[in-house]
Design a protein around this motif. Structure first.
Motif, PDB file in Angstrom:
ATOM      1  N   GLN A  29      -7.185  -0.399  -4.092  1.00 26.26           N
ATOM      2  CA  GLN A  29      -7.902  -1.686  -2.932  1.00 26.26           C
ATOM      3  C   GLN A  29      -6.539  -1.556  -1.998  1.00 26.26           C
ATOM      4  OE1 GLN A  29      -7.334  -4.223  -6.708  1.00 26.26           O
ATOM      5  NE2 GLN A  29      -9.601  -4.180  -6.560  1.00 26.26           N
ATOM      6  N   GLY A  30      -4.954  -1.359  -2.495  1.00 25.93           N
ATOM      7  CA  GLY A  30      -3.897  -1.719  -1.360  1.00 25.93           C
ATOM      8  C   GLY A  30      -4.230  -0.523   0.134  1.00 25.93           C
ATOM      9  N   MET A  31      -4.372   0.916  -0.520  1.00 30.47           N
ATOM     10  CA  MET A  31      -5.061   1.621   0.818  1.00 30.47           C
ATOM     11  C   MET A  31      -5.937   0.736   1.232  1.00 30.47           C
ATOM     12  SD  MET A  31      -5.044   5.313  -1.792  1.00 30.47           S
ATOM     13  CE  MET A  31      -2.935   5.931  -2.327  1.00 30.47           C
ATOM     14  N   LYS A  32      -7.334   0.531   0.772  1.00 30.79           N
ATOM     15  CA  LYS A  32      -8.433   0.053   1.546  1.00 30.79           C
ATOM     16  C   LYS A  32      -8.063  -1.002   3.199  1.00 30.79           C
ATOM     17  CE  LYS A  32     -12.924  -2.033   1.140  1.00 30.79           C
ATOM     18  NZ  LYS A  32     -13.831  -2.820   0.113  1.00 30.79           N
ATOM     19  N   SER A  33      -7.458  -2.250   2.338  1.00 33.46           N
ATOM     20  CA  SER A  33      -6.498  -3.175   2.653  1.00 33.46           C
ATOM     21  C   SER A  33      -5.892  -2.755   3.401  1.00 33.46           C
ATOM     22  CB  SER A  33      -5.722  -3.632   2.167  1.00 33.46           C
ATOM     23  OG  SER A  33      -6.434  -4.725   1.004  1.00 33.46           O
ATOM     24  N   ALA A  34      -5.380  -2.020   3.833  1.00 32.22           N
ATOM     25  CA  ALA A  34      -3.907  -0.976   4.712  1.00 32.22           C
ATOM     26  C   ALA A  34      -4.895  -0.020   5.820  1.00 32.22           C
ATOM     27  CB  ALA A  34      -3.084  -0.733   4.632  1.00 32.22           C
ATOM     28  N   ASP A  61       0.812   5.313   0.602  1.00 26.66           N
ATOM     29  CA  ASP A  61      -0.123   6.577   1.413  1.00 26.66           C
ATOM     30  C   ASP A  61      -0.540   7.587  -0.189  1.00 26.66           C
ATOM     31  OD1 ASP A  61       0.425   6.763   4.197  1.00 26.66           O
ATOM     32  OD2 ASP A  61       2.129   5.971   3.042  1.00 26.66           O
ATOM     33  N   LYS A  65      -5.116   2.716   4.767  1.00 30.76           N
ATOM     34  CA  LYS A  65      -4.853   4.207   4.943  1.00 30.76           C
ATOM     35  C   LYS A  65      -5.253   5.207   4.511  1.00 30.76           C
ATOM     36  CE  LYS A  65       0.013   2.752   4.279  1.00 30.76           C
ATOM     37  NZ  LYS A  65       0.686   3.551   4.673  1.00 30.76           N
ATOM     38  N   ALA A  90       0.477  -1.375  -0.161  1.00 34.01           N
ATOM     39  CA  ALA A  90       0.067   0.074  -0.268  1.00 34.01           C
ATOM     40  C   ALA A  90       1.279   1.394   0.047  1.00 34.01           C
ATOM     41  CB  ALA A  90      -0.974  -0.270   1.091  1.00 34.01           C
TER      42      ALA A  90
END
Length: 254
Positions: A130-135, A88, A137, A86
């Motif tokens: 998707q990466g931000m949501k999973s982390a 930022d 963030k 993820a």
């Protein structure tokens, strides 16, 4: 009385991805984010020029690393986002222009421009979100669009269509991802003095048209975009999403 405090423009401790980072506006964005304290993954298709840019930034004391990536290859794009984890901040400065009169547009040129300016932009945004949501963030996704996403231009029917579409895509994503704390915005420059921009600026007829339209009386410089990308990446813009930040010298004010 308790005075309000200006939100920080610093990006210390944050990871950023910048596509198209080996030259022009993308390089300026990578430098700006790194100067503000972010660790920047600099992505571009050409390995040699990308490494030269990263080496120069590293010598200047900036925290950067290279990522060779062809945005047109969606499998490679998805794999890279998964491997990187993820971010930022994600800044998409990869773009393509093949200018011609509308009556002379070929399907090959149309598909190439739309493939980068819309298709790749869409799936880069999706993968980043998707990466931000999973982390979990609270992230910022920024697309380098164009004033041509708001007006038309000579020999630019396909390019303008791609950027108008990008603006609509960003608004829809901002609505969907706002509840997740993920902001999505565009930066819309006028003609900027880059190697690519010089192809148009070197034409006296086109240069006269440009200078007449830009109310501040000059073409843009890469530095004119750098402050804007830091603003949209930072906590100073936490209430800004689904917006287009015009850096056009007043072109679209008419």
């Amino acid at each position: 009385m308790t005075l309000p405090r200006t939100p920080s423009f610093r990006l210390d401790g944050r990871r950023a991805l910048v596509t198209g980072a080996s030259s022009g506006i993308g390089l300026g964005c990578a430098v700006a984010l790194a100067e503000a304290g972010a660790h920047v993954v600099c992505a571009a298709r050409g390995e040699g020029r990308l490494q030269d840019a990263v080496d120069e930034m590293t010598t200047a004391g900036l925290a950067v690393e290279p990522l060779v990536l062809d945005m047109a290859d969606l499998d490679a794009l998805t794999a890279a986002l998964t491997a990187q984890g993820a971010f930022d901040v994600v800044v998409n400065s990869a773009g393509l222009a093949r200018h011609s009169a509308a009556l002379e547009t070929t399907p090959e040129d149309y598909d190439a421009v739309m493939g980068i300016n819309q298709r790749a932009a869409h799936f880069l945004s999706v993968g980043a979100a998707q990466g931000m949501k999973s982390a979990r963030k609270r992230g910022s996704i920024i697309h380098i669009s164009s004033q041509m996403g708001h007006v038309g231009g000579i020999d630019r029917s396909v390019y303008a269509a791609s950027k108008h579409g990008l603006e609509g895509m960003v608004k829809a994503m901002a609505i969907e991802w706002g509840p997740l704390g993920i902001r999505v915005n565009t930066i819309c420059p006028t003609f900027i003095r880059t190697p690519l921009g010089e192809q148009t600026l070197s034409n006296p007829e086109r240069r006269a048209w440009i200078e007449e339209k830009i109310k501040l009386g000059r073409v843009g410089e890469i530095e004119d975009v750098m402050g804007a990308v830091v603003y949209l990446a930072s906590d100073a813009s936490l209430m800004v999403t689904g917006s287009a930040l015009m850096i056009d010298g007043g072109w679209t004010a008419d």
